[in-house]
Design a protein around this motif. Structure first.
Motif, PDB file in Angstrom:
ATOM      1  N   THR A   1      44.704  44.512  52.334  1.00 14.31           N
ATOM      2  CA  THR A   1      44.430  45.568  53.317  1.00 14.31           C
ATOM      3  C   THR A   1      43.786  46.794  52.687  1.00 14.31           C
ATOM      4  OG1 THR A   1      46.638  46.569  53.095  1.00 14.31           O
ATOM      5  CG2 THR A   1      46.354  44.833  54.768  1.00 14.31           C
ATOM      6  N   GLN A   2      43.868  46.913  51.364  1.00 12.35           N
ATOM      7  CA  GLN A   2      43.284  48.070  50.692  1.00 12.35           C
ATOM      8  C   GLN A   2      41.788  47.888  50.403  1.00 12.35           C
ATOM      9  OE1 GLN A   2      45.450  50.839  50.514  1.00 12.35           O
ATOM     10  NE2 GLN A   2      46.379  49.228  51.771  1.00 12.35           N
ATOM     11  N   LYS A   3      41.283  46.689  50.633  1.00  9.99           N
ATOM     12  CA  LYS A   3      39.853  46.440  50.485  1.00  9.99           C
ATOM     13  C   LYS A   3      39.124  46.915  51.743  1.00  9.99           C
ATOM     14  CE  LYS A   3      39.630  44.488  46.412  1.00  9.99           C
ATOM     15  NZ  LYS A   3      38.822  45.070  45.318  1.00  9.99           N
ATOM     16  N   SER A   4      37.836  47.178  51.597  1.00 10.37           N
ATOM     17  CA  SER A   4      37.049  47.646  52.737  1.00 10.37           C
ATOM     18  C   SER A   4      36.726  46.497  53.682  1.00 10.37           C
ATOM     19  CB  SER A   4      35.738  48.276  52.249  1.00 10.37           C
ATOM     20  OG  SER A   4      34.907  47.284  51.678  1.00 10.37           O
ATOM     21  N   ALA A   5      36.416  46.837  54.910  1.00 10.62           N
ATOM     22  CA  ALA A   5      36.072  45.821  55.902  1.00 10.62           C
ATOM     23  C   ALA A   5      34.828  45.045  55.487  1.00 10.62           C
ATOM     24  CB  ALA A   5      35.865  46.472  57.264  1.00 10.62           C
ATOM     25  N   SER A   6      33.857  45.752  54.934  1.00 10.73           N
ATOM     26  CA  SER A   6      32.610  45.090  54.523  1.00 10.73           C
ATOM     27  C   SER A   6      32.862  44.095  53.396  1.00 10.73           C
ATOM     28  CB  SER A   6      31.569  46.130  54.099  1.00 10.73           C
ATOM     29  OG  SER A   6      32.059  46.925  53.030  1.00 10.73           O
ATOM     30  N   TRP A   7      33.725  44.473  52.455  1.00 11.51           N
ATOM     31  CA  TRP A   7      34.043  43.572  51.339  1.00 11.51           C
ATOM     32  C   TRP A   7      34.740  42.318  51.864  1.00 11.51           C
ATOM     33  CZ3 TRP A   7      38.133  41.023  49.240  1.00 11.51           C
ATOM     34  CH2 TRP A   7      37.980  40.518  47.944  1.00 11.51           C
ATOM     35  N   VAL A   8      35.695  42.485  52.757  1.00  9.95           N
ATOM     36  CA  VAL A   8      36.450  41.351  53.297  1.00  9.95           C
ATOM     37  C   VAL A   8      35.529  40.412  54.060  1.00  9.95           C
ATOM     38  CG1 VAL A   8      38.247  40.673  54.921  1.00  9.95           C
ATOM     39  CG2 VAL A   8      38.620  42.620  53.408  1.00  9.95           C
TER      40      VAL A   8
ATOM     41  N   ARG B   1      43.559  28.159  49.798  1.00 13.09           N
ATOM     42  CA  ARG B   1      42.210  27.811  49.340  1.00 13.09           C
ATOM     43  C   ARG B   1      41.459  29.035  48.823  1.00 13.09           C
ATOM     44  NH1 ARG B   1      42.340  28.301  54.683  1.00 13.09           N
ATOM     45  NH2 ARG B   1      40.726  29.485  55.779  1.00 13.09           N
ATOM     46  N   ASN B   2      41.875  30.223  49.285  1.00  6.43           N
ATOM     47  CA  ASN B   2      41.214  31.457  48.852  1.00  6.43           C
ATOM     48  C   ASN B   2      42.005  32.220  47.801  1.00  6.43           C
ATOM     49  OD1 ASN B   2      38.816  31.523  50.570  1.00  6.43           O
ATOM     50  ND2 ASN B   2      40.245  31.775  52.275  1.00  6.43           N
ATOM     51  N   THR B   3      43.156  31.694  47.415  1.00  9.07           N
ATOM     52  CA  THR B   3      44.047  32.432  46.520  1.00  9.07           C
ATOM     53  C   THR B   3      43.395  32.763  45.182  1.00  9.07           C
ATOM     54  OG1 THR B   3      45.992  31.433  47.543  1.00  9.07           O
ATOM     55  CG2 THR B   3      46.286  32.418  45.379  1.00  9.07           C
ATOM     56  N   LYS B   4      42.782  31.769  44.548  1.00 10.59           N
ATOM     57  CA  LYS B   4      42.193  32.006  43.222  1.00 10.59           C
ATOM     58  C   LYS B   4      41.099  33.068  43.283  1.00 10.59           C
ATOM     59  CE  LYS B   4      43.196  27.592  40.986  1.00 10.59           C
ATOM     60  NZ  LYS B   4      42.628  26.394  40.300  1.00 10.59           N
ATOM     61  N   LYS B   5      40.272  32.997  44.312  1.00  9.60           N
ATOM     62  CA  LYS B   5      39.208  33.983  44.456  1.00  9.60           C
ATOM     63  C   LYS B   5      39.790  35.386  44.606  1.00  9.60           C
ATOM     64  CE  LYS B   5      36.005  33.382  47.662  1.00  9.60           C
ATOM     65  NZ  LYS B   5      35.365  33.427  49.015  1.00  9.60           N
ATOM     66  N   LEU B   6      40.804  35.519  45.449  1.00 12.21           N
ATOM     67  CA  LEU B   6      41.393  36.824  45.707  1.00 12.21           C
ATOM     68  C   LEU B   6      42.122  37.352  44.472  1.00 12.21           C
ATOM     69  CD1 LEU B   6      42.695  36.229  49.332  1.00 12.21           C
ATOM     70  CD2 LEU B   6      40.738  37.611  48.632  1.00 12.21           C
ATOM     71  N   GLU B   7      42.807  36.473  43.772  1.00 10.76           N
ATOM     72  CA  GLU B   7      43.509  36.911  42.557  1.00 10.76           C
ATOM     73  C   GLU B   7      42.525  37.370  41.489  1.00 10.76           C
ATOM     74  OE1 GLU B   7      46.131  33.798  41.352  1.00 10.76           O
ATOM     75  OE2 GLU B   7      47.707  34.409  42.763  1.00 10.76           O
ATOM     76  N   TYR B   8      41.344  36.788  41.473  1.00 10.59           N
ATOM     77  CA  TYR B   8      40.306  37.214  40.534  1.00 10.59           C
ATOM     78  C   TYR B   8      39.960  38.690  40.743  1.00 10.59           C
ATOM     79  CZ  TYR B   8      35.674  37.663  38.418  1.00 10.59           C
ATOM     80  OH  TYR B   8      34.587  38.092  37.677  1.00 10.59           O
ATOM     81  N   TYR B   9      40.042  39.122  42.004  1.00  8.25           N
ATOM     82  CA  TYR B   9      39.752  40.521  42.327  1.00  8.25           C
ATOM     83  C   TYR B   9      41.027  41.378  42.345  1.00  8.25           C
ATOM     84  CZ  TYR B   9      35.071  39.043  43.707  1.00  8.25           C
ATOM     85  OH  TYR B   9      33.787  38.539  43.715  1.00  8.25           O
ATOM     86  N   GLY B  10      42.123  40.827  41.804  1.00  4.84           N
ATOM     87  CA  GLY B  10      43.357  41.596  41.715  1.00  4.84           C
ATOM     88  C   GLY B  10      44.153  41.656  43.001  1.00  4.84           C
ATOM     89  N   ILE B  11      43.850  40.769  43.928  1.00  8.55           N
ATOM     90  CA  ILE B  11      44.546  40.758  45.229  1.00  8.55           C
ATOM     91  C   ILE B  11      45.624  39.678  45.198  1.00  8.55           C
ATOM     92  CG2 ILE B  11      44.274  40.438  47.715  1.00  8.55           C
ATOM     93  CD1 ILE B  11      41.330  41.270  47.348  1.00  8.55           C
ATOM     94  N   LYS B  12      46.867  40.101  45.060  1.00  4.09           N
ATOM     95  CA  LYS B  12      47.984  39.167  44.984  1.00  4.09           C
ATOM     96  C   LYS B  12      48.897  39.231  46.202  1.00  4.09           C
ATOM     97  CE  LYS B  12      48.124  39.026  39.929  1.00  4.09           C
ATOM     98  NZ  LYS B  12      48.975  39.154  38.718  1.00  4.09           N
ATOM     99  N   THR B  13      48.868  40.344  46.894  1.00  4.80           N
ATOM    100  CA  THR B  13      49.722  40.489  48.077  1.00  4.80           C
ATOM    101  C   THR B  13      48.883  40.807  49.305  1.00  4.80           C
ATOM    102  OG1 THR B  13      50.044  42.882  47.820  1.00  4.80           O
ATOM    103  CG2 THR B  13      51.552  41.425  46.608  1.00  4.80           C
TER     104      THR B  13
END
Length: 283
Positions: free
Chosen positions: A205-212, A188-200
């Motif tokens: 894990t490379q995003k900040s805690a505040s962003w997550v 359900r969150n895949t499209k949102k995460l892929e928009y930000y370049g998060i595929k794996t």
């Protein structure tokens, strides 16, 4: 180091049917939902044919016959009994076992030496004792253990056991794991995460805690921490089924008497209650 094991029965419903039909080992098998409405379980051989979860039976019936796929109506009493046998065997290997679903359980494996061989023994003994093949993932968090169990199931070279006990192994596993398959993230969150370049999972894990926390809430933050190797999700906080259903259709003209309808509803309510208790969701 705290270490968790996640045991997952492979294609559980199909494996249960094969216990009593060993001639079907290596052949395609599917299990259908109540009243044979749709496909709810597939063996690896059936998956290879392109059969999908939820395929309506009437749409794939010809395909099943053409490919000599063994078809079974769901037998939840059998599956429940086989689940109890698996859990009983698993309980011999740890003083702390928590059944998560009918075909999954968490084991506390902290302090056990030679975990790789110990895990292989668990897989062998459960398979031999019940006829149900299982996979075991071992890691310092429940989320990583869930991930490891998927690797153990996917790659034969692991011999049923995948151990993630170093940062090097964790990083490698995260880089090869699609973010939509991460337990607690979901598609359900895949499209949102892929928009930000998060595929794996590694990208996450490379995003900040505040962003997550902003994008995925506190639940997503806990998952992020678990992927980093920090155990912070208790058994009580694990995601459970969102719904439990017991349903039937009635042949012919159906039910036309109130007494018959009340009896049917009472029976199905009792069945749902039993499922809730079995999953430790209600008492």
């Amino acid at each position: 180091m705290e270490l968790f094991g996640l045991v997952d029965c492979n294609n559980f419903y199909c494996s249960c049917e094969r216990v009593f039909h060993p001639d079907l080992i290596g052949k395609p098998v599917v299990v259908l939902s109540n009243n044979d409405g749709c496909v709810i379980a597939r063996s690896n051989e059936a998956k290879a044919l392109g059969l999908k979860m939820g395929d309506p039976f009437y749409q794939v019936k010809d395909m099943l016959e053409k490919n000599n796929v063994a078809v079974f109506s769901s037998n939840y009493n059998l599956y429940g009994d086989m689940s109890k046998r698996v859990m009983s065997l698993l309980s011999r290997y740890t003083p702390k076992l928590t059944q998560y679903s009918i075909d999954e359980a968490f084991l506390d494996l902290t302090g056990i030496d030679n975990l790789q061989e110990y895990g292989k023994e668990i897989v062998r003994k459960v398979g031999k004792g019940t006829g149900i093949p299982v996979s075991l993932g071992i890691a310092p968090t429940k989320t990583l253990a869930k991930m490891a169990s998927k690797y153990a199931k996917k790659y034969k070279g692991y011999e049923g056991v995948c151990l993630i006990d170093t940062d090097e192994k964790r990083e490698k596993a995260l880089k090869l794991f699609e973010v939509g398959d991460v337990w607690g993230i979901g598609h359900r969150n895949t499209k949102k995460l892929e928009y930000y370049g998060i595929k794996t999972a590694w990208n996450l894990t490379q995003k900040s805690a505040s962003w997550v926390q902003k994008e995925l809430s506190i639940t997503g933050l806990r998952t992020w921490k678990e992927l980093q190797g920090e155990s912070c999700i208790s058994i009580e906080e694990l995601p459970h089924k969102k719904s439990i259903c017991t349903s039937r259709s009635f042949p012919g003209v159906g039910l036309d008497k109130l007494q018959d309808l009340e009896e049917a509803v009472a029976n199905f309510a009792a069945s749902c209650s039993r499922k809730l208790r079995d999953d430790h969701i209600a008492w």
